[in-house]
Write a protein that holds these residues in place. Structure first.
Motif, short mmCIF file in Angstrom:
data_model
loop_
_atom_site.label_atom_id
_atom_site.label_comp_id
_atom_site.label_asym_id
_atom_site.label_seq_id
_atom_site.Cartn_x
_atom_site.Cartn_y
_atom_site.Cartn_z
N GLN A 29 23.07 -23.23 12.28
CA GLN A 29 24.04 -23.69 11.29
C GLN A 29 23.35 -23.87 9.96
N GLY A 30 24.11 -23.70 8.90
CA GLY A 30 23.57 -23.89 7.56
C GLY A 30 22.71 -22.72 7.14
N SER A 31 22.04 -22.91 6.03
CA SER A 31 21.14 -21.89 5.50
C SER A 31 20.08 -22.58 4.67
N ALA A 32 19.03 -21.83 4.36
CA ALA A 32 17.96 -22.37 3.52
C ALA A 32 17.51 -21.27 2.58
N ASP A 33 17.55 -21.55 1.30
CA ASP A 33 17.13 -20.61 0.26
C ASP A 33 15.81 -21.12 -0.29
N ILE A 34 14.73 -20.41 -0.01
CA ILE A 34 13.39 -20.86 -0.37
C ILE A 34 12.83 -19.91 -1.42
N LYS A 35 12.51 -20.44 -2.59
CA LYS A 35 12.18 -19.61 -3.75
C LYS A 35 10.70 -19.53 -4.09
N THR A 36 9.87 -20.40 -3.51
CA THR A 36 8.44 -20.38 -3.84
C THR A 36 7.60 -20.62 -2.59
N ALA A 37 6.34 -20.21 -2.66
CA ALA A 37 5.41 -20.45 -1.56
C ALA A 37 5.18 -21.94 -1.36
N GLU A 38 5.17 -22.71 -2.44
CA GLU A 38 4.98 -24.16 -2.35
C GLU A 38 6.14 -24.81 -1.61
N GLU A 39 7.35 -24.41 -1.94
CA GLU A 39 8.52 -24.93 -1.25
C GLU A 39 8.49 -24.53 0.22
N ALA A 40 8.09 -23.30 0.49
CA ALA A 40 8.00 -22.82 1.87
C ALA A 40 7.00 -23.65 2.67
N ALA A 41 5.87 -23.98 2.08
CA ALA A 41 4.85 -24.77 2.77
C ALA A 41 5.39 -26.14 3.18
N GLN A 42 6.31 -26.68 2.41
CA GLN A 42 6.89 -28.00 2.70
C GLN A 42 8.07 -27.92 3.66
#
Length: 185
Positions: A25-38
């Motif tokens: 359910q839902g979605s996640a839009d990840i725009k940077t490597a830093e955000e991805a790491a978190q």
């Protein structure tokens, strides 16, 4: 594990179908490597591939956006390997649960906002998910609906036409108070 790939209307994105639930359910839009790491061990692995500029996680798919100067033929094997490695490791896709897709409906326009969200969820989002993207309600102000374009929809050459000719016309048909639909970053 067999992972299918599909092109999208956006030449900078490629849709990966791992044949299993990604988020459910839902979605996640990840725009940077830093955000991805978190936020996401899977997205962090994908950002480890040179040229990745964005990762979108959907119900049963992953959409990857590449830099303009990169070639899918060179990137695709590394991306497939990262996805396969992630799912065979048993690690979670997200470090924390995905949040609600849309903003809350409150205030004097709550009834209109609820109608907009219902139409987006039933008529728009399933169709754009087929193309590896998502469209999420941001707000409704003075007759204008503001939407976030995510995944393959973000930066897609045909997204403006989809937004204006498709979504705006449909929303205006059902909700006369709407005068325009705009994308927000």
């Amino acid at each position: 594990m067999f992972i299918q790939t599909e092109t999208t209307p956006n030449p900078a994105t490629l849709k990966f179908l791992p044949g299993r639930e990604v988020l459910g359910q839902g979605s996640a839009d990840i725009k940077t490597a830093e955000e991805a790491a978190q936020r996401s061990p899977l997205a962090a692995k994908l950002f480890g591939v040179a040229g990745v500029t964005g990762v979108f996680l959907g119900q049963d798919f992953v959409t990857v956006t590449k830099a303009e100067d990169q070639d899918w033929h060179l990137m695709k094997p590394a991306l497939l390997g990262a996805i396969m490695e992630h799912f065979t490791s048993g690690a979670p896709v997200l470090s924390q649960a995905a949040g609600a897709a849309h903003g809350a409906a409150d205030g004097e326009n709550a009834e209109i906002v609820n109608q907009i969200i219902e139409l987006l969820d039933t008529r728009v989002r399933p169709a754009v998910a087929q193309d590896g993207g998502d469209i999420v309600f941001d707000r409704f102000e003075e007759g204008v609906v503001y939407l976030h374009m995510q995944g393959s929809c973000s930066g897609c050459p045909s997204s403006t036409a989809t937004l204006k000719a498709g979504i705006e016309n449909m929303l205006r048909h059902y909700i006369p108070e709407i005068v325009e639909v705009r994308a927000v970053a």
